[in-house]
Design an enzyme around this catalytic site. Structure first.
Site, mmCIF file in Angstrom:
data_model
loop_
_atom_site.group_PDB
_atom_site.id
_atom_site.type_symbol
_atom_site.label_atom_id
_atom_site.label_comp_id
_atom_site.label_asym_id
_atom_site.label_seq_id
_atom_site.Cartn_x
_atom_site.Cartn_y
_atom_site.Cartn_z
ATOM 1 N N GLU A 2 31.925 21.917 -0.104
ATOM 2 C CA GLU A 2 30.923 20.897 -0.398
ATOM 3 C C GLU A 2 30.777 19.872 0.724
ATOM 4 O OE1 GLU A 2 33.241 21.867 -2.525
ATOM 5 O OE2 GLU A 2 32.300 22.400 -4.441
ATOM 6 N N PHE A 42 38.049 18.469 -18.299
ATOM 7 C CA PHE A 42 38.270 19.399 -17.186
ATOM 8 C C PHE A 42 37.269 19.136 -16.071
ATOM 9 C CE2 PHE A 42 37.294 23.530 -15.131
ATOM 10 C CZ PHE A 42 38.499 23.680 -14.462
ATOM 11 N N GLN A 43 37.756 19.013 -14.860
ATOM 12 C CA GLN A 43 36.952 18.726 -13.671
ATOM 13 C C GLN A 43 36.152 17.423 -13.811
ATOM 14 O OE1 GLN A 43 34.767 22.323 -12.528
ATOM 15 N NE2 GLN A 43 36.493 22.923 -11.249
ATOM 16 N N MET A 103 41.588 13.470 22.031
ATOM 17 C CA MET A 103 41.436 12.022 22.099
ATOM 18 C C MET A 103 42.712 11.322 21.652
ATOM 19 S SD MET A 103 39.443 9.761 23.209
ATOM 20 C CE MET A 103 37.662 9.886 23.191
ATOM 21 N N LYS A 158 26.397 17.198 -17.953
ATOM 22 C CA LYS A 158 25.955 18.573 -18.189
ATOM 23 C C LYS A 158 25.025 18.681 -19.393
ATOM 24 C CE LYS A 158 27.616 23.317 -18.538
ATOM 25 N NZ LYS A 158 28.775 24.217 -18.625
#
Lengths: 570, 176
Positions: free
Chosen positions: A51, A113-114, A472, A163
């Site tokens: 993502e 959940f999630q 760097m 949802k």
């Protein structure tokens, strides 16, 4: 009016906002949206492999096209994986809309959940964000989100949709306007202040323009050039301002700051009026603040009132849109020339040419790569860089001729940015040559996106500057931490075999004389191509201002200045 | 530039999370808040926040500008320089055996405080007034033995007929 599901409304809203592509990754809480998506073939969805890449790709798309970039993720880990990209967009004022699924309303706050409180998490790194728990709010929220993302000082907006809201049905009517009484960006600069700025510029003996990302975001490149040409004032461009003026323009001087050019930093310290437009005086530009531009009166044009006076004291603040303010100013300012001042800066520049460290000794430095690149490409490219040494070299050494051809993560400094951002750039400009330039470190942070590049047939060219170190960090360790190379030597896989595993042809280059041939071969290849340049391991980026030091104290080579002196000014 | 106290009044749209947004902004930007109160206004859909911040003029200007960046912030005014009425509310529970009670009641009377609860060895006193008045009162009763003390933080309103909420008074605001 039609009855639609929330998910269908989301798609309709995206169409109404002119969205034709989005980058995303499905999951449980965003499944109703993905279920609706096939009904809308006009909405192209690009499946990324992580993502974070969806966010950066949306950024790359937005940074090039000037449109709003869209990324989509599910709840919980999907949403938190977007966080880095959202923060990146916030720091660089990039207009993106991030859409995330959320657990069903009845589970919110119950550690479902999630579930994560993604609106809470992203509050400090979004321009605004929404949690939608009622399907009736969806059209309004989408309208507002896109409006907020693209207007004023652009920035990321997140919409978290439960949802069950995506599944619920409702009447769909897309609002024509927004009603946000607390959000009224100011585009027209104050007339009196513009006049005051013109007076100051007319009287200035050694004026300097500092152009930032605001010029590109405000599509004001043409106006900037007209203004500079009329007034004869030289232009310096910040890291994110690069490409807003052609670098071969007689008034274009280059980049200021920590790895800016000596003549540019010297010009800042000597100028009597510093006309800054669309830049926010980042510490990487100013160095030690109380010594920055100490002889100058500062005029600061910014669309965000909070930027004016945040870091430096301004003589004339102008809150407004870069394009309009420049138009207004060009109208009233005196035509002028500053040849003496410009010659003075050019003289400093001539004594300090773009440094190629010891090219005769047979070393293969990144400088060879960038020099060939500029030579071969003749300004016809778009470059996405990652973060680190190669990024600074790409800013210093490649010549950019057209707006939006240099895309980089400036404010947040996100490693792993180049490859996914380049995907977004390539999607925005399918017929142009797009190069992702990364170090061996940054490339390995998002290399899984090679799969996306292949699946979507994106013909982008990937260039890895491999010096076997987190370069760097190693440079800082060398200069400021007693050469203790703690956790910076980096092993890498065989990048050419890796590319091969993804079906991408590649070449490894280990000698300066093979650089040009490799670039030609990459260009001639129809489709993606990867080049790994195995360069000298311990080359540093110069010139440099030590962190926290004044930009008056630059050093160009450790042999010229004792390291102890450099550390002392920190 | 010297630091002084500034009283800011902000009008906010009543949207979920607006208080959190404002407060987290102060935390993130490192501004020091002395007190912060939020409540309803005469207009449904608009809340009013009173902030007392400690800082020099430049940093207070930054607070105001940063607050304005929040989409749901409608207006922010620094009322410190205007004649205004600032009030803080105090509830204090003091150790008050019968022998000390009348002395305490006298003090309360002088300050215009109310006795709101009395038990054999304690007393609860309510007082509203300027923060300085409240400080003085607290100093005076401290020797009696304070068992518990709570203050609301300041609310403020400028004197005269003009209002901070002026332009937003008759607008309709969408409920969240």
């Amino acid at each position: 009016m039609k009855t639609l599901t929330g998910a269908q409304m989301m798609c309709e809203a995206l169409l109404a906002e002119g969205v034709d592509v989005m980058f995303g990754y499905p999951g449980g809480a965003i499944m109703p949206f993905y279920h609706a998506l096939p009904e809308y073939p006009q909405l192209r969805h690009i499946l990324v492999r992580h993502e974070q890449a969806a966010g950066h790709a949306a950024e790359g798309y937005a940074r090039t096209s000037g449109k709003v970039g869209v990324c989509v993720a599910t709840s919980g880990p999907g949403a938190t994986n977007l966080v880095t990209a959202i923060a990146d967009a916030m720091m660089d004022s990039v207009p993106i809309v991030a859409i995330t699924g959320q657990v069903v309303t009845s589970l919110i706050g119950k550690d479902g959940f999630q579930e994560t409180d993604v609106t809470g998490i992203t509050q400090p790194i979004t321009k605004h964000n929404y949690l939608v728990t009622d399907v009736r709010d969806l059209p309004r929220v989408f309208k507002e989100a896109f409006h907020i993302a693209r207007t004023g000082r652009p920035g990321p907006v997140l919409i978290d949709v439960a949802k069950d809201v995506q599944n619920a049905r409702g009447m769909f009517e897309y609002p024509e306007s927004v009603d946000l009484p607390g959000y009224k960006p100011n585009y027209e600069g104050n007339r009196r202040q513009i006049k005051e700025a013109a007076n100051l510029l007319n009287q200035a003996k050694k004026p300097l323009i500092m152009a930032g990302h605001g010029i590109l975001l405000g599509h004001a490149s043409v106006e900037l050039r007209e203004f500079a040409e009329k007034t004869g004032i030289p232009v310096i461009t910040t890291l994110l301002g690069i490409s807003c003026i052609p670098e071969d323009h007689p008034l274009s001087l280059g980049m200021p700051g920590m790895h800016g050019w000596v003549h540019v930093n010297r010009a800042i310290q000597e100028c009597d009026v510093l006309f800054t437009i669309g830049a926010r005086f980042d510490d990487r530009v100013t160095g030690k603040l109380d010594t920055f531009a100490r002889n100058a009166k500062i005029i600061h044009v910014d669309i965000d009132p909070a930027e004016v006076g945040k870091n430096v004291i301004t003589a004339v603040p102008i809150v407004g849109d870069a394009k309009r303010v420049l138009e207004n100013l060009t109208e009233i300012v005196n035509a002028n020339e500053h040849s003496e001042w410009l010659n003075h800066i050019r003289e400093i520049q001539a004594t300090r040419s773009k440094r190629q460290r010891d090219p005769e000794s047979g070393m293969f430095t990144p400088h060879h790569v960038y020099a060939e690149f500029t030579q071969i490409m003749q300004g016809e490219f778009r470059v996405c860089t990652d973060v680190g040494q190669h990024q600074m070299w790409a800013a210093q050494l490649i010549e950019y001729m057209k707006p939006h051809t240099h895309i980089t993560s400036g404010g947040l400094g996100t490693m792993g940015f180049a490859l996914p951002a380049a995907m977004g750039v390539q999607v925005a400009c399918p017929n142009e040559e797009v190069w992702a330039i990364a170090g061996d470190g940054g490339f390995q942070m998002n290399l899984q996106e090679l799969a996306t590049v292949v699946q979507e047939s994106l013909p982008l060219k990937i260039c890895i500057i491999n010096n076997g170190y987190l370069g760097m960090v190693r440079q800082w360790q060398e200069l400021f931490h007693e050469r203790r190379y703690s956790a910076t030597p980096m092993w890498s896989p065989d990048f050419i075999k890796l590319a091969d595993a993804y079906g991408i042809p590649g070449l490894r280059v280990e000698r300066p004389e093979d650089v040009a041939e490799a670039i030609h071969q990459a260009r001639a290849t129809n489709g993606p191509f990867l080049i790994e340049f195995v360069v000298e391991r311990e080359v540093n980026v110069y010139p440099m201002v030590a962190p926290g030091a004044s930009i008056s104290d630059m050093f160009e080579d450790p042999n010229e200045v004792e390291i102890e002196d450099v550390v002392a000014v920190k | 530039m010297f630091a002084m106290k500034h009283t800011l009044v902000a009008l906010l749209r009543d949207q979920p999370g607006v208080l959190n947004r404002s407060v987290s902004l102060f935390r993130r930007r490192g501004f020091n808040i002395e007190s912060l109160t939020v409540g309803h206004t005469e207009t449904p859909g608009i809340s009013r926040m009173t902030l007392v911040v400690d800082g020099d003029t430049t940093s207070v200007e930054q607070v105001i500008k940063q607050l304005y960046k929040l989409i749901d912030v409608l207006k922010v005014s620094d009322v410190s320089q205007d004649p205004n009425v600032t009030r803080d509310l105090l509830l204090v529970k003091v150790y008050a055996p019968p022998a000390k009670r009348s002395e305490l009641m006298q003090l309360a009377d002088i300050f215009g405080a109310k006795i709101v609860d009395v038990v054999p060895d304690a007393m609860m006193i309510e007082l509203s007034g300027s923060p300085e008045q409240l400080d003085r009162f607290v100093d005076l009763i401290r020797p009696f033995g304070i068992r518990e003390l709570v203050r609301t933080g300041c609310v403020a309103m400028t004197r005269g007929a003009s209002t901070v909420s002026g332009p937003y008074q008759n607008q309709e605001f969408r409920a969240a």
